[in-house]
Design a protein around this motif. Structure first.
Motif, PDB file in Angstrom:
ATOM      1  N   THR A  41       0.868  -1.180   0.000  1.00  0.00           N
ATOM      2  CA  THR A  41       0.000   0.000   0.000  1.00  0.00           C
ATOM      3  C   THR A  41       0.905   1.229   0.000  1.00  0.00           C
ATOM      4  O   THR A  41       2.123   1.101  -0.065  1.00  0.00           O
ATOM      5  N   GLY A  42       0.308   2.390   0.116  1.00  0.00           N
ATOM      6  CA  GLY A  42       1.080   3.623   0.182  1.00  0.00           C
ATOM      7  C   GLY A  42       1.732   3.850   1.535  1.00  0.00           C
ATOM      8  O   GLY A  42       2.415   4.862   1.732  1.00  0.00           O
ATOM      9  N   PHE A  43       1.523   2.930   2.469  1.00  0.00           N
ATOM     10  CA  PHE A  43       2.110   3.081   3.808  1.00  0.00           C
ATOM     11  C   PHE A  43       2.686   1.772   4.364  1.00  0.00           C
ATOM     12  O   PHE A  43       3.123   1.714   5.491  1.00  0.00           O
ATOM     13  N   PHE A  44       2.692   0.713   3.551  1.00  0.00           N
ATOM     14  CA  PHE A  44       3.131  -0.595   4.030  1.00  0.00           C
ATOM     15  C   PHE A  44       3.859  -1.360   2.927  1.00  0.00           C
ATOM     16  O   PHE A  44       3.368  -1.457   1.803  1.00  0.00           O
ATOM     17  N   ASP A  45       5.028  -1.897   3.262  1.00  0.00           N
ATOM     18  CA  ASP A  45       5.793  -2.768   2.368  1.00  0.00           C
ATOM     19  C   ASP A  45       6.105  -4.077   3.078  1.00  0.00           C
ATOM     20  O   ASP A  45       6.286  -4.091   4.297  1.00  0.00           O
ATOM     21  N   LEU A  46       6.181  -5.142   2.304  1.00  0.00           N
ATOM     22  CA  LEU A  46       6.810  -6.363   2.788  1.00  0.00           C
ATOM     23  C   LEU A  46       8.287  -6.234   2.431  1.00  0.00           C
ATOM     24  O   LEU A  46       8.620  -5.799   1.321  1.00  0.00           O
ATOM     25  N   VAL A  47       9.154  -6.585   3.357  1.00  0.00           N
ATOM     26  CA  VAL A  47      10.595  -6.440   3.167  1.00  0.00           C
ATOM     27  C   VAL A  47      11.290  -7.660   3.736  1.00  0.00           C
ATOM     28  O   VAL A  47      10.658  -8.498   4.383  1.00  0.00           O
ATOM     29  N   ARG A  48      12.568  -7.726   3.512  1.00  0.00           N
ATOM     30  CA  ARG A  48      13.377  -8.727   4.215  1.00  0.00           C
ATOM     31  C   ARG A  48      14.583  -8.014   4.785  1.00  0.00           C
ATOM     32  O   ARG A  48      15.490  -7.607   4.061  1.00  0.00           O
ATOM     33  N   TYR A  49      14.557  -7.854   6.104  1.00  0.00           N
ATOM     34  CA  TYR A  49      15.660  -7.238   6.826  1.00  0.00           C
ATOM     35  C   TYR A  49      16.171  -8.233   7.861  1.00  0.00           C
ATOM     36  O   TYR A  49      15.430  -9.105   8.319  1.00  0.00           O
ATOM     37  N   HIS A  50      17.411  -8.076   8.245  1.00  0.00           N
ATOM     38  CA  HIS A  50      18.012  -8.900   9.295  1.00  0.00           C
ATOM     39  C   HIS A  50      18.383  -7.984  10.447  1.00  0.00           C
ATOM     40  O   HIS A  50      19.131  -7.036  10.264  1.00  0.00           O
ATOM     41  N   VAL A 119      14.764 -12.209  11.536  1.00  0.00           N
ATOM     42  CA  VAL A 119      14.180 -11.788  10.263  1.00  0.00           C
ATOM     43  C   VAL A 119      12.989 -10.876  10.541  1.00  0.00           C
ATOM     44  O   VAL A 119      12.062 -11.262  11.247  1.00  0.00           O
ATOM     45  N   ASP A 120      13.034  -9.670   9.994  1.00  0.00           N
ATOM     46  CA  ASP A 120      11.920  -8.715  10.082  1.00  0.00           C
ATOM     47  C   ASP A 120      11.380  -8.490   8.685  1.00  0.00           C
ATOM     48  O   ASP A 120      12.142  -8.480   7.702  1.00  0.00           O
ATOM     49  N   PHE A 121      10.046  -8.280   8.565  1.00  0.00           N
ATOM     50  CA  PHE A 121       9.483  -8.179   7.212  1.00  0.00           C
ATOM     51  C   PHE A 121       8.279  -7.260   7.072  1.00  0.00           C
ATOM     52  O   PHE A 121       7.790  -7.058   5.970  1.00  0.00           O
ATOM     53  N   LEU A 122       7.782  -6.697   8.141  1.00  0.00           N
ATOM     54  CA  LEU A 122       6.643  -5.783   8.069  1.00  0.00           C
ATOM     55  C   LEU A 122       7.158  -4.359   8.235  1.00  0.00           C
ATOM     56  O   LEU A 122       7.743  -4.021   9.267  1.00  0.00           O
ATOM     57  N   LEU A 123       6.958  -3.518   7.224  1.00  0.00           N
ATOM     58  CA  LEU A 123       7.474  -2.153   7.262  1.00  0.00           C
ATOM     59  C   LEU A 123       6.342  -1.167   6.999  1.00  0.00           C
ATOM     60  O   LEU A 123       5.762  -1.144   5.911  1.00  0.00           O
ATOM     61  N   PHE A 124       6.034  -0.361   8.010  1.00  0.00           N
ATOM     62  CA  PHE A 124       5.036   0.692   7.890  1.00  0.00           C
ATOM     63  C   PHE A 124       5.736   2.038   7.832  1.00  0.00           C
ATOM     64  O   PHE A 124       6.729   2.255   8.538  1.00  0.00           O
ATOM     65  N   TYR A 125       5.210   2.955   7.022  1.00  0.00           N
ATOM     66  CA  TYR A 125       5.866   4.250   6.837  1.00  0.00           C
ATOM     67  C   TYR A 125       4.845   5.306   6.421  1.00  0.00           C
ATOM     68  O   TYR A 125       3.725   4.989   6.015  1.00  0.00           O
ATOM     69  N   TYR A 126       5.260   6.544   6.544  1.00  0.00           N
ATOM     70  CA  TYR A 126       4.502   7.680   6.037  1.00  0.00           C
ATOM     71  C   TYR A 126       5.505   8.673   5.470  1.00  0.00           C
ATOM     72  O   TYR A 126       6.370   9.152   6.200  1.00  0.00           O
ATOM     73  N   GLN A 127       5.412   8.936   4.173  1.00  0.00           N
ATOM     74  CA  GLN A 127       6.354   9.787   3.461  1.00  0.00           C
ATOM     75  C   GLN A 127       7.785   9.348   3.782  1.00  0.00           C
ATOM     76  O   GLN A 127       8.141   8.217   3.495  1.00  0.00           O
ATOM     77  N   GLN A 128       8.605  10.207   4.400  1.00  0.00           N
ATOM     78  CA  GLN A 128       9.990   9.824   4.683  1.00  0.00           C
ATOM     79  C   GLN A 128      10.162   9.195   6.066  1.00  0.00           C
ATOM     80  O   GLN A 128      11.259   8.783   6.419  1.00  0.00           O
ATOM     81  N   TRP A 129       9.103   9.085   6.855  1.00  0.00           N
ATOM     82  CA  TRP A 129       9.185   8.493   8.190  1.00  0.00           C
ATOM     83  C   TRP A 129       8.778   7.022   8.126  1.00  0.00           C
ATOM     84  O   TRP A 129       7.766   6.680   7.542  1.00  0.00           O
ATOM     85  N   ALA A 130       9.570   6.198   8.779  1.00  0.00           N
ATOM     86  CA  ALA A 130       9.257   4.758   8.787  1.00  0.00           C
ATOM     87  C   ALA A 130       9.414   4.203  10.192  1.00  0.00           C
ATOM     88  O   ALA A 130      10.327   4.576  10.925  1.00  0.00           O
ATOM     89  N   TRP A 131       8.493   3.330  10.542  1.00  0.00           N
ATOM     90  CA  TRP A 131       8.605   2.563  11.778  1.00  0.00           C
ATOM     91  C   TRP A 131       9.600   1.444  11.486  1.00  0.00           C
ATOM     92  O   TRP A 131       9.591   0.885  10.389  1.00  0.00           O
ATOM     93  N   PRO A 132      10.470   1.087  12.409  1.00  0.00           N
ATOM     94  CA  PRO A 132      11.399  -0.014  12.127  1.00  0.00           C
ATOM     95  C   PRO A 132      10.642  -1.295  11.757  1.00  0.00           C
ATOM     96  O   PRO A 132       9.587  -1.580  12.315  1.00  0.00           O
ATOM     97  N   ALA A 133      11.180  -2.036  10.813  1.00  0.00           N
ATOM     98  CA  ALA A 133      10.544  -3.280  10.384  1.00  0.00           C
ATOM     99  C   ALA A 133      10.440  -4.246  11.570  1.00  0.00           C
ATOM    100  O   ALA A 133      11.273  -4.225  12.474  1.00  0.00           O
ATOM    101  N   PHE A 134       9.402  -5.072  11.544  1.00  0.00           N
ATOM    102  CA  PHE A 134       9.171  -6.014  12.634  1.00  0.00           C
ATOM    103  C   PHE A 134       8.569  -7.287  12.081  1.00  0.00           C
ATOM    104  O   PHE A 134       8.429  -7.446  10.870  1.00  0.00           O
ATOM    105  N   ASN A 135       8.203  -8.220  12.957  1.00  0.00           N
ATOM    106  CA  ASN A 135       7.690  -9.525  12.533  1.00  0.00           C
ATOM    107  C   ASN A 135       6.539  -9.962  13.449  1.00  0.00           C
ATOM    108  O   ASN A 135       6.116  -9.205  14.329  1.00  0.00           O
TER     109      ASN A 135
END
Length: 159
Positions: A41-50, A119-135
């Motif tokens: 969405t415009g505020f959520f990505d699936l990612v793969r972070y360690h 492994v973290d994979f849930l990333l929520f953000y708004y414009q240039q601000w992002a909450w740290p990825a989590f699981n």
């Protein structure tokens, strides 16, 4: 033995959290390369972070000593939570919170022991601000802590 039997639903909930956490992490590791993003969405990505640190990457760049420290803390905290569930298994709200935190802690501990990172994979953000990825484990820990806080405001039973 009777205490273990009556506490089984709480440990079952913890096991469910672990299974969901490890399964979703497995799906992400199978489908994503490290650092890859899939906008949902415009505020959520699936990612793969360690994450080599703790919650929200706390101490992630501390040089490596944190791995043993967080492993020891998770192990000790998990043992204490098992004891508290066994001792207070009829306190529903308290045990619900502990079971969620326990499942999350063990899910992340498994990653830390087998992979050396979480492994973290849930990333929520708004414009240039992002909450740290989590699981899923992090989510269970946060909800569990919220339940424990709610439980702490209950009026003590006078009996």
């Amino acid at each position: 033995m009777r205490k273990l039997k009556t506490a089984a639903p709480w440990f079952g909930l913890s096991a469910l959290v672990i299974v969901l956490d490890l399964y979703t992490k497995h799906l992400i590791q199978s489908a994503f390369l490290y650092g890859e993003h899939l906008p949902v969405t415009g505020f959520f990505d699936l990612v793969r972070y360690h994450n080599t640190g703790a919650a929200f990457s706390f101490l992630a760049n501390a040089g490596g000593w944190q791995h043993g420290f967080f492993t020891a803390v998770s192990t000790l905290a998990s043992a204490v939570m098992v004891y508290l569930i066994l001792k207070n298994q009829h306190n529903t709200l308290f045990c619900l919170g502990l079971a969620l935190v326990l499942g999350g802690a063990l899910g992340n501990l498994y990653d830390r022991l087998t992979l050396g990172y979480v492994v973290d994979f849930l990333l929520f953000y708004y414009q240039q601000w992002a909450w740290p990825a989590f699981n899923v484990a992090d989510s269970a820990i946060c909800v569990g802590v919220g339940v424990l806080l709610l439980d702490s405001f209950k009026t003590p039973d006078p009996s």
